[in-house]
Design an enzyme around this catalytic site. Structure first.
Site, PDB file in Angstrom:
ATOM      1  N   ASP A   1      70.363  47.037   5.025  1.00  0.00           N
ATOM      2  CA  ASP A   1      69.766  45.701   5.151  1.00  0.00           C
ATOM      3  C   ASP A   1      68.623  45.673   6.176  1.00  0.00           C
ATOM      4  O   ASP A   1      68.628  44.844   7.098  1.00  0.00           O
ATOM      5  CB  ASP A   1      70.832  44.674   5.592  1.00  0.00           C
ATOM      6  CG  ASP A   1      72.099  44.721   4.760  1.00  0.00           C
ATOM      7  OD1 ASP A   1      71.999  44.955   3.544  1.00  0.00           O
ATOM      8  OD2 ASP A   1      73.195  44.533   5.335  1.00  0.00           O
TER       9      ASP A   1
ATOM     10  N   GLU B   1      71.341  36.964  -2.916  1.00  0.00           N
ATOM     11  CA  GLU B   1      71.388  37.118  -1.444  1.00  0.00           C
ATOM     12  C   GLU B   1      70.090  37.788  -0.996  1.00  0.00           C
ATOM     13  O   GLU B   1      69.199  38.064  -1.793  1.00  0.00           O
ATOM     14  CB  GLU B   1      72.607  37.954  -1.021  1.00  0.00           C
ATOM     15  CG  GLU B   1      72.587  39.383  -1.546  1.00  0.00           C
ATOM     16  CD  GLU B   1      73.862  40.161  -1.244  1.00  0.00           C
ATOM     17  OE1 GLU B   1      74.836  39.600  -0.709  1.00  0.00           O
ATOM     18  OE2 GLU B   1      73.897  41.360  -1.581  1.00  0.00           O
TER      19      GLU B   1
END
Ligand code: FUB
Length: 360
Positions: free
Chosen positions: A54, A261
């Site tokens: 991420d 997301e």
């Protein structure tokens, strides 16, 4: 013989990766030669001594700082809520230039030093204002509800000190803090499934909130302008409209285009580019608009599926070139043990982004 063994082990590893993704046909089913099935990644992990994911990249003081999740083998069983992503601290990485040596600055924030936190430190982001660096992070509170917290430091690499409470009225996961050219900061956030966004309607929590059914309109990402103190929302959280070329919201069945997301915002030639993960279809897509609030019109794919289930990225300009930071599971072959990478990204003359395929 040795060569054959190496080929076989590549095939076994790749087949395992495909099975772990649960989304592509296996090498055996494809009937192709096993050597041809071995993917050649377009880039290599930035670090291999820890697992990282991420990546939110920023340039501070002429240096590239990457704010990633720090994946660990916590032994927590895997489920659809993502309990196996059971991360406990953050390490910040930095480098002078893309391709340069990468520094791991050690533990920047530990879950045990966040007074209100329960478990699972997920994808963070960072910003600089007021002579201070702000680290924004999602973590479940002691009631197991995801909230977004903020921690501060005088240095981009930390260590960071967490505020005693989460940001008021924040919820769900994956904060992205974007500074517009007028200096205003906005936070985009949210994620469905394990990210719990389906439990929030009109900013009210419903513990029984269900995922949308196929014909319903998809859950939308959220935005709020940040206050000058960078620790609170300056306004009520709003939905961010993501629409097709005809201006229609996507339905849940359009899961190769709808938001899941990992929202990220960048501005290019005065246009706002909202990019995001489609989750269960494993794409990073993007949509453009004329205001930070949207609406954003779907344009296409930024990044095709990577090895591993999750796909999560950031897009940043460094010395006049644009880069995509992303992750895959090249080092481990395991969904929850990822490694961050970077590759160049091209905006074409008409403003569209050239889609990237992470393997040749
Ligand atoms: O790293 C945990 C979660 O996986 C992130 O918050 C999501 O975006 C996905 O990458």
């Amino acid at each position: 013989m040795k060569k054959r063994l190496i080929r076989l082990s590549f095939t076994v590893v790749f087949a395992a990766l495909l099975l772990s993704c649960g989304k592509k046909e296996s090498a055996e089913q494809s009937g192709q030669d096993s050597v041809a099935a071995v993917p050649a990644p377009i880039s290599q992990p930035l670090v291999s001594h820890i697992y990282t994911a991420d990546p939110s990249a920023h340039v501070f003081n002429d240096r590239i700082y990457i704010y990633p999740s720090h994946d660990i083998e916590a032994g927590t069983p895997e489920n659809d809520n993502g309990d196996h992503f059971d991360m406990r601290d953050y390490h910040i990485l930095s480098m002078d230039s893309v391709g340069g040596a990468v520094t791991d600055h050690g533990v920047a924030l530990d879950v045990k030093d966040i007074p209100w936190a329960g478990r699972q430190l997920w994808a963070p982001d960072a910003a600089y204002a007021n002579n201070t660096y702000y680290l924004y992070f999602p973590v479940k509170d002691k009631e197991d509800i995801f909230r977004i917290g903020v921690a501060t430091s005088k240095n981009p690499e930390g260590p960071f000190t967490a505020m005693p409470n989460p940001i008021a009225n924040s919820y769900s996961i994956d904060p992205c803090v974007f500074q517009d050219t007028d200096g205003s900061f906005y936070m985009y956030f949210g994620g469905i499934w394990g990210g719990q966004l389906q439990r929030w309607n009109n900013n009210q929590y419903d513990a029984n909130g269900k995922l949308r059914s196929a014909e319903e309109t998809a859950v939308l990402p959220r935005i709020a302008k940040l206050s000058p103190d960078m620790k609170s929302f300056a306004e009520t959280v709003k939905e961010v409209k993501l629409v097709d070329a005809q201006g229609n919201l996507f339905t849940e069945s359009q899961n190769d285009k709808r938001f899941f997301e990992a929202a990220w915002m960048h501005k290019y030639n005065n246009k706002y580019y909202l990019s995001y993960s489609t989750g269960d279809t494993h794409l990073i897509c993007y949509a453009t608009g004329d205001s930070p609030y949207g609406p954003f019109t779907y344009q296409g794919i930024v990044l095709n599926p990577v090895e591993g289930w999750t796909n999560h990225h950031s897009i940043v300009e460094v010395k006049g070139k644009w880069y995509l930071f992303y992750h895959d599971v090249q080092l481990s072959g395991k969904t929850h043990l990822r490694n961050v990478k970077v590759t160049e990204l091209q905006h074409q003359a008409d403003g569209t982004i050239q889609a990237i395929t992470p393997y040749n």
